[in-house]
Scaffold this active site. Sequence first.
Site, mmCIF file in Angstrom:
data_model
loop_
_atom_site.group_PDB
_atom_site.id
_atom_site.type_symbol
_atom_site.label_atom_id
_atom_site.label_comp_id
_atom_site.label_asym_id
_atom_site.label_seq_id
_atom_site.Cartn_x
_atom_site.Cartn_y
_atom_site.Cartn_z
ATOM 1 N N CYS A 179 118.440 -0.401 -84.099
ATOM 2 C CA CYS A 179 118.063 0.608 -83.099
ATOM 3 C C CYS A 179 116.702 0.311 -82.463
ATOM 4 C CB CYS A 179 118.052 1.999 -83.720
ATOM 5 S SG CYS A 179 119.710 2.607 -84.089
ATOM 6 N N CYS B 23 105.152 -11.411 -77.134
ATOM 7 C CA CYS B 23 106.294 -10.500 -76.985
ATOM 8 C C CYS B 23 105.957 -9.251 -77.814
ATOM 9 C CB CYS B 23 107.589 -11.161 -77.431
ATOM 10 S SG CYS B 23 107.614 -11.584 -79.169
#
EC number: 2.7.7.80
Lengths: 468, 101
Positions: free
Chosen positions: A248, A421
């Site tokens: 998730c 990132c």
Amino acid sequence: MAGGAEAAWLSVEIEQRERELRGLREQLAAVLAEEHGGAAQQGAGAVDADFPAKLPPLPAQAALSPADILRYSRQLVLPELGVRGQLLLARSSVLVVGCGGLGCPLAQYLAAAGVGRLGLVDHDVVETSNLHRQVLHGEARRGFPKAASAAAALRQLNSTVQYVPYCGALTPRSALQLVQQYDVVADCSDNVPTRYLVNDACVLAGKPLVSGSALRLEGQLVVYNYHGGPCYRCLFPKPPPPETVTNCADGGVLGVVPGIMGCIQALEVLKIISGMGSSFNQFMLMFDAQEGRFRNIKLRPKKSDCAVCGDNPSVTCLQDYEAFCGSSATDKCRTLHLLSSKDRISVEEYKKLLDEQVPHVLLDVRPKVEVNICRLEHAVHIPLSKLEEKDEECMEYLEKIIFEEKQRTDGQTSFPVYVVCKLGNDSQKAVRILQELPVKEFGPVLAKDIKGGLMTWASRIDPTFPQY
Amino acid sequence: MAAPVSLQVEFGGGAELLFDGVKKHQVTLPSQPEPWDIRNLLKWIKQNLLKERPELFMQGESVRPGILVLINDADWELMGELDYKLQDQDNVLFISTLHGG
């Protein structure tokens, strides 16, 4: 000026209320901590110290009390349930594996409906990023075990139900003993090893398994090991390669989607224990929230060659499911180690060269949707997917930026490109790609990634940078 | 010669992300000497629709573990798996199983 006075008064009022709230939260925290400690103590002497010893059977109830009749009147008048069904609910116990986005709404409706006993398993604690979907927890219980937090919320809803919080992971050592003590199991977990573990425990213990899952804007539901139907392994004899599984945190999930799936799981549990029977034996329900579509898929029957429920099972006791699946039994993000330390720098090192104004290019390779959440002002954005496919436009853009920045240096041999990132996994993949490009592409560059990514930047360098 | 076959090919559960995020594809498989089956359809998909990272979708000549194949809303296991002979206007859905909760 009247407005100014009112604002000042309101500020004082808000401050006072906030002080009161802080006090209440501290009180609640103390109560919960005591409750959690008590549950752990009970566990001493059990097979697994995390879990309490054998539970006493639920008392057989011959009739509903006037209080029960009042409380459950709106469902008692349903001929499909009636007094008989309600008494069956009160006699039943349900084990909820995972008190997250699925487990919260499921447990809420089972408690409200008057199930006899709810076992609540979760190894995790409540975090701020859980609250959009895990609706039993709340701001005040951040940092507390989810199983204890769910039990506290459910007790407020229906104090006549027995709640047994298990604040630990379901393990191959404890799972069978635990599952044997319940009538139905609801798989509300968030990872592949736990799904195989719960399935095998249910097959070995002969318990029906109501399994739900959700991600992004989609949900799936199947009832396994029920009335001679297939089990999870009949459908998925081999686990998926770990790199194909999305959690998730990475994939995202709209809170109401697991909410809907958890509610349907609760419905199927209620139908099973009240004797109505489930609609999803050998059927999968698929929900696409974006299209607003439910689909019923006819599944294969139980497989005679299934490793656990087949005619000659090879799995006769619970095994090491993390090894079987090649992944850990949590939904935490993985940490890749693709690059050697010489190709990586720490956030502290990056901060230093930023302060020293060393010429370089910072390349942010996150997807656009994440860049829109937060970013470092001076970064250049090219998503990893565009680098992977060597997108012409993006490569030319990067080349141009590097060329321009290089003008500011005096003929350095290798121009530094730092790649960042969210967590420092994709940045390593991007460095690999940059390293493999032909030299003439941008002139010689020295690509390195920033270890731990922007989330480490936020925790160690800039506390005002958002975490997500 | 088998006549061309028109299909609706769908991807879901995240499998669509390997196909530019497009869930529904109307495809027409050209006429060929052999009848079209799922085995050949997968080869065709790999060559015509799947541009990047085929290992996230296929393993050998079949789909990778964790992807369910559904033919007209039924598990392909009930239909002969790779050997199922495709009919005009069939719906073939490739669904990646979800594990989140």
